[in-house]
Design an enzyme around this catalytic site. Structure first.
Site, PDB file in Angstrom:
ATOM      1  N   ASN A 234       0.822  -1.205  -0.202  1.00 26.03           N
ATOM      2  CA  ASN A 234       0.467   0.182   0.176  1.00 26.03           C
ATOM      3  C   ASN A 234       0.669   1.416  -0.231  1.00 26.03           C
ATOM      4  OD1 ASN A 234       0.600   0.611   3.249  1.00 26.03           O
ATOM      5  ND2 ASN A 234      -0.435  -0.728   3.060  1.00 26.03           N
ATOM      6  N   ARG A 235       0.196   3.052  -0.007  1.00 30.04           N
ATOM      7  CA  ARG A 235       0.966   3.853   0.182  1.00 30.04           C
ATOM      8  C   ARG A 235       1.618   4.255   1.023  1.00 30.04           C
ATOM      9  NH1 ARG A 235      -3.029   7.197  -3.108  1.00 30.04           N
ATOM     10  NH2 ARG A 235      -1.309   8.970  -3.195  1.00 30.04           N
TER      11      ARG A 235
END
Ligand code: CTP
Length: 428
Positions: A234-235
């Site tokens: 994920n970011r």
């Protein structure tokens, strides 16, 4: 304003005769990140002694020299004694904005010696070199140690500038009397290095509200392997977790940082590097009970591939119609486990990165996971949360308190989160 007026009553504890005060367990300076600014005065050589004393006491010293300082001492001397190489320029090719990093990423800035020029520039926000820009970019305590000729020291311009700085909370370590450059004798001689270090210790111990508290922080987005090459992730950058770890350290905590991120670790943290949600769980659960505060800032994957291919999956394995599927299975939510087995007195903090119904979703997680605090952020908004240096959050407590923190740097968010932790601990 009279020359003697600037020394506010609150700074009288910095009298040169005071003995050094060391915080809890004598650890005030241990692992503290201190920017040491050196300006162009004959007393610059004493900065070398200040640096040595700070490093010996366990501090991480980041030196900045002005152009003027270079006329009095060599960069090599200070670089050799400090924890990092001397920095001199606003225009560093490896770091395009060094002053913001230096300003944000420290526990205290001390300028010794501080010339009349530096004092004037700082008082008026004139940030034309790395040191003044760093001073303007910091929210950390600042200690200014003036040194100059008596006539300059007594000039109303210098005294007024110092009064202005003192009124803003800057700590002034006044000069003493003695020999000055050129053989003159009078007031203006830089305070003794031991007194400067004592002032630094006093400034740092004023914010020791987590002294000796064991804080575990998780940071970063987990990576779940598909095959030896590919991952699902994920970011999350991990920066918010690192800011919390750094802030906790600066307030005297003993910090364990369990992280997936590859960022420079805050000095003094025990760092455990992990990759996947299962790794993070395996690192956190056995040591959870040894911590008084757990801050789960990590973005832990909710799903992972049900099986990891033992070889790089080739394109043609997907078949002409791409019929091969990657099956996902849920990961275990170990924050739920932490909430269920929470030791008495332990403070448990979760994060909720949301794109809609931010506060309602966060409140649900706060209750469901038996947390004391949850930090909610709307990661759909610009400059908030993932992949940036700023964040805007709402801190919700189990007792119903709501604190909104408007867009600011992650260190300021970290401060607010730990203020809320300290408030819970002191209410118990
Ligand atoms: N968390 C965890 N283990 C997981 C998933 C999340 O410990 N497997 C923790 C995170 O570190 C965070 C909190 O739980 O502090 C909330 O995570 P989040 O992903 O926002 O919430 P979920 O409960 O997973 O709900 P959803 O993804 O549906 O929003």
């Amino acid at each position: 304003m009279k020359p003697s007026n600037w020394l506010r009553p609150s700074t009288k504890h910095l009298r040169l005769t005071d003995r050094p005060v060391v915080g809890s367990a004598g650890m005030t300076l241990t692992s503290r990140r201190i920017v040491l600014g050196v300006t162009g005065g004959i007393a610059a050589y004493k900065a070398v002694d200040v640096c040595r004393r700070l490093v010996d006491a366990g501090a991480h010293v980041v030196p900045i020299m002005t152009e003027g300082a270079n006329h009095f001492i060599g960069e090599t001397t200070l670089s050799a004694l400090a924890s990092e190489k001397v920095q001199t320029s606003l225009w560093d090719e490896t770091s395009p904005i060094p002053h913001t990093r230096l300003g944000q990423d420290n526990d205290l800035i001390v300028v010794a010696p501080a010339t009349a020029r530096l004092i004037s520039a700082y008082a008026h926000g004139y940030s034309d070199d790395l040191l003044t820009a760093t001073l303007i970019a910091t929210r950390a305590p600042v200690v200014i140690c003036p040194a100059m000729h008596t006539e300059m020291w007594e000039h109303p311009a210098v005294q007024d500038n110092l009064a202005l700085l003192a009124s803003r909370g800057v700590i002034i370590v006044p000069p003493g009397e003695g020999r000055l450059a050129g053989g003159d004798v009078g007031t203006g001689r830089l305070a003794e290095p031991s007194d400067i270090v004592a002032a630094i210790e006093r400034a740092l111990s004023a914010n020791d509200d987590l002294a000796g508290v064991r804080v575990l922080v998780t940071a970063g987005g987990t990576r779940e392997a598909i095959d030896p090459v590919r991952v699902i992730t994920n970011r999350s950058s991990g920066k918010q977790g690192y800011a919390i770890a750094a802030e906790a350290l600066s307030r005297g905590a003993k910090v364990t940082l369990v992280t997936t991120a590859n960022l420079p670790a805050p000095a003094g943290a025990d760092v455990i590097n992990v990759v996947s949600a299962a790794d993070m769980q395996a690192a956190v659960m056995p040591v959870a009970d040894d911590h008084d505060v757990i801050v789960m800032a990590a973005a832990v994957a909710d799903f992972r591939p049900a099986s990891i291919a033992d070889h790089k999956i080739k394109k043609d394995e997907f078949g002409a119609d791409g019929e091969r599927r990657i099956m996902l299975e849920p990961t275990h939510d170990f924050l739920v486990d932490l909430g269920q087995r929470k030791a008495s007195g332990q403070v448990l903090v979760g994060f909720a990165a949301e794109t809609d119904n931010v506060l309602d979703n966060a409140r649900g997680k706060l209750a469901r996971k038996n947390l004391d605090l949850i930090v909610a952020n709307d990661v759909g908004a610009d400059g908030v949360g993932f992949e940036c240096d700023t964040n805007a959050v709402t801190i919700l407590s189990a007792s119903g308190d709501t604190t909104a923190i408007a867009l600011t740097d992650k260190r300021a968010v970290a401060k607010a989160v730990l203020d809320a932790v300290v408030a819970i601990r002191s209410d118990r």
